[in-house]
Design a protein around this motif. Structure first.
Motif, short mmCIF file in Angstrom:
data_model
loop_
_atom_site.label_atom_id
_atom_site.label_comp_id
_atom_site.label_asym_id
_atom_site.label_seq_id
_atom_site.Cartn_x
_atom_site.Cartn_y
_atom_site.Cartn_z
N MET A 92 0.93 -1.27 -0.03
CA MET A 92 0.06 0.00 -0.09
C MET A 92 0.68 1.44 -0.11
O MET A 92 0.71 2.18 -0.69
CB MET A 92 -0.92 -0.02 1.25
N VAL A 93 1.92 1.23 0.93
CA VAL A 93 2.80 2.63 0.79
C VAL A 93 3.61 2.60 -0.52
O VAL A 93 3.74 3.67 -1.10
CB VAL A 93 4.00 2.17 1.95
N SER A 94 4.01 1.48 -1.10
CA SER A 94 4.83 1.74 -2.33
C SER A 94 3.59 2.23 -3.55
O SER A 94 4.00 2.82 -4.30
CB SER A 94 5.31 0.34 -2.78
N PHE A 95 2.49 1.76 -3.58
CA PHE A 95 1.54 2.26 -4.44
C PHE A 95 1.40 3.51 -4.42
O PHE A 95 1.20 4.49 -5.07
CB PHE A 95 0.35 1.39 -4.30
N ALA A 96 1.30 4.22 -2.94
CA ALA A 96 1.02 5.51 -2.80
C ALA A 96 1.81 6.33 -3.14
O ALA A 96 1.87 7.38 -3.67
CB ALA A 96 0.49 5.57 -1.39
N ILE A 97 3.08 5.88 -2.84
CA ILE A 97 4.09 6.91 -3.44
C ILE A 97 4.58 6.83 -4.85
O ILE A 97 5.05 8.22 -5.36
CB ILE A 97 5.53 6.19 -2.49
N VAL A 98 4.36 6.00 -5.55
CA VAL A 98 4.68 5.77 -6.89
C VAL A 98 3.38 6.06 -7.97
O VAL A 98 3.51 7.07 -8.56
CB VAL A 98 5.07 4.47 -7.32
N ARG A 99 2.38 5.67 -7.67
CA ARG A 99 1.18 5.86 -8.37
C ARG A 99 0.16 7.04 -7.84
O ARG A 99 -0.49 7.35 -8.70
CB ARG A 99 0.40 4.76 -8.42
N MET A 100 0.22 7.62 -6.95
CA MET A 100 -0.60 8.64 -6.52
C MET A 100 0.35 9.87 -6.22
O MET A 100 1.25 10.08 -5.94
CB MET A 100 -1.18 8.41 -4.95
N LYS A 101 -0.52 11.04 -6.71
CA LYS A 101 0.22 12.19 -6.83
C LYS A 101 -0.03 12.97 -5.49
O LYS A 101 -1.27 13.47 -5.20
CB LYS A 101 -0.24 13.00 -8.12
N TRP A 102 0.91 13.24 -4.77
CA TRP A 102 0.76 14.24 -3.38
C TRP A 102 2.24 14.83 -3.02
O TRP A 102 3.43 14.19 -3.27
CB TRP A 102 0.23 13.25 -2.26
N LYS A 103 2.50 15.63 -2.63
CA LYS A 103 3.81 16.42 -2.40
C LYS A 103 4.79 15.76 -1.57
O LYS A 103 5.84 16.05 -1.48
CB LYS A 103 3.61 18.01 -2.19
N PHE A 104 3.97 15.05 -0.54
CA PHE A 104 4.95 14.23 0.41
C PHE A 104 5.48 12.87 -0.05
O PHE A 104 5.90 12.33 0.75
CB PHE A 104 4.34 14.17 1.81
N SER A 105 5.14 12.54 -1.15
CA SER A 105 5.50 11.03 -1.71
C SER A 105 6.89 11.03 -1.71
O SER A 105 7.80 9.99 -1.12
CB SER A 105 5.15 10.89 -3.05
N LYS A 106 7.93 12.01 -1.97
CA LYS A 106 9.56 11.58 -1.97
C LYS A 106 10.17 11.85 -0.64
O LYS A 106 10.61 11.01 -0.23
CB LYS A 106 9.97 12.72 -2.97
N PRO A 107 9.52 12.76 0.12
CA PRO A 107 9.85 12.74 1.50
C PRO A 107 9.65 11.46 2.37
O PRO A 107 10.36 10.93 3.33
CB PRO A 107 9.34 13.79 2.26
N VAL A 108 8.38 10.85 2.03
CA VAL A 108 8.08 9.58 2.67
C VAL A 108 9.07 8.52 2.43
O VAL A 108 9.55 7.54 3.15
CB VAL A 108 6.39 9.38 2.39
N LEU A 109 9.26 8.50 0.96
CA LEU A 109 9.96 7.24 0.45
C LEU A 109 11.46 7.44 1.21
O LEU A 109 12.02 6.56 1.30
CB LEU A 109 10.21 7.38 -0.97
N THR A 110 11.63 8.81 1.18
CA THR A 110 13.06 8.82 1.69
C THR A 110 13.26 8.48 3.26
O THR A 110 14.23 7.87 3.81
CB THR A 110 13.83 10.38 1.78
#
Length: 278
Positions: A92-110
């Motif tokens: 679920m986290v990986s899908f949200a980071i890659v496939r959904m558009k939101w400004k905190f995706s890269k900070p969350v991945l980091t």
């Protein structure tokens, strides 16, 4: 001449691979033979040979008298719970980071990737204090939660790569056909990354199943201990039942072999797909 040379190279390669396989497989054979021997045979002259007498009593002592069977069930429960929880959360986290558009995706991945840089041993004391304050010590959650958290960074790292390789057009066409975000995730995306999910699940299984440090520190109740702790406790100060210890190790090794044999094709697909995507 060329065909003859290629045949010679092929034969040499086959012999080398067979020799490598024997070297890798022999420790399992030695462990199995040792589990049927007496202490005198193991510590004496018959270290690598067949047992003079096949002692099934080593398994009886290990599994029933020392309750390794109970600890086996504990480890299986903790490991399966960890695999299920980490797989669901990381997907679920990986899908949200890659496939959904939101400004905190890269900070969350980091944030999750930073977890891969922290040595597991460095988290022992903080996690112990946290579990103590929340009254979770000596409970199944004392292992399930840390195991799951430790598995998330590596699993997310792998799944993010697979989600990134799926074309956007597939997702867009699914939405045009009337699928909502949940249907896209469960019906479209998850089947496409099945090899990666199986691969990460096996790695998580092996890590949780073989773990000892957290299991020794966070669980004091013998009834809740894992099989690694139970086998470790068989060692005495002045003497140890080496045959019983080997029998316990055989029992502990069987699930990992069975899991890998059942899932090896998916692991190979996942690794090859990862190599191509990389």
């Amino acid at each position: 001449m060329t065909a003859s040379k290629n045949r010679i190279i092929h034969i040499i390669l086959q012999v080398a691979l067979i020799a490598f396989a024997i070297v890798q497989f022999y420790p399992l054979v030695w462990l199995g033979l040792t589990s049927f021997k007496s202490n005198m045979e193991i510590t004496g002259s018959n270290i690598i040979g067949l047992p003079a007498k096949w002692l099934w009593s080593n398994y009886d002592y290990s599994i029933f008298k020392m309750h390794i069977g109970r600890n086996f069930a504990n480890s299986l429960f903790y490991t399966l719970a960890t695999v299920i929880a980490s797989t669901v959360l990381s997907a679920m986290v990986s899908f949200a980071i890659v496939r959904m558009k939101w400004k905190f995706s890269k900070p969350v991945l980091t944030y999750f990737m930073l977890g891969m840089m922290i040595p597991v041993h460095a988290t022992l004391l903080p996690v112990f204090l946290l579990l103590k304050q929340t009254s979770l010590l000596d409970s199944p959650w004392a292992l399930i939660i840390p195991y799951t958290v430790n598995a998330l960074p590596g699993t997310i790292f792998i799944l993010v790569g697979f989600f990134s390789a799926i074309p956007r057009e597939l997702e867009e066409s699914s939405i045009v056909d009337g699928c909502n975000i949940y249907q896209v995730f469960y019906s479209i995306m998850l089947p496409l990354i099945k090899p990666a999910i199986v691969t990460t699940a096996i790695f998580t299984f092996l890590s949780a199943w073989n773990e000892l440090m957290f299991a020794v520190t966070f669980i004091n109740d013998p009834k809740l201990s894992t099989i690694t702790v139970a086998i470790n406790s068989l060692q005495g100060i002045y003497s140890s039942p080496h045959g019983a210890i080997a029998a316990g190790m055989v029992v502990a090794t069987l699930p990992t072999i069975v899991v890998y044999l059942l899932m090896s094709k998916h692991v190979q697909k996942g690794l090859l797909a990862g190599a191509v995507k990389g």
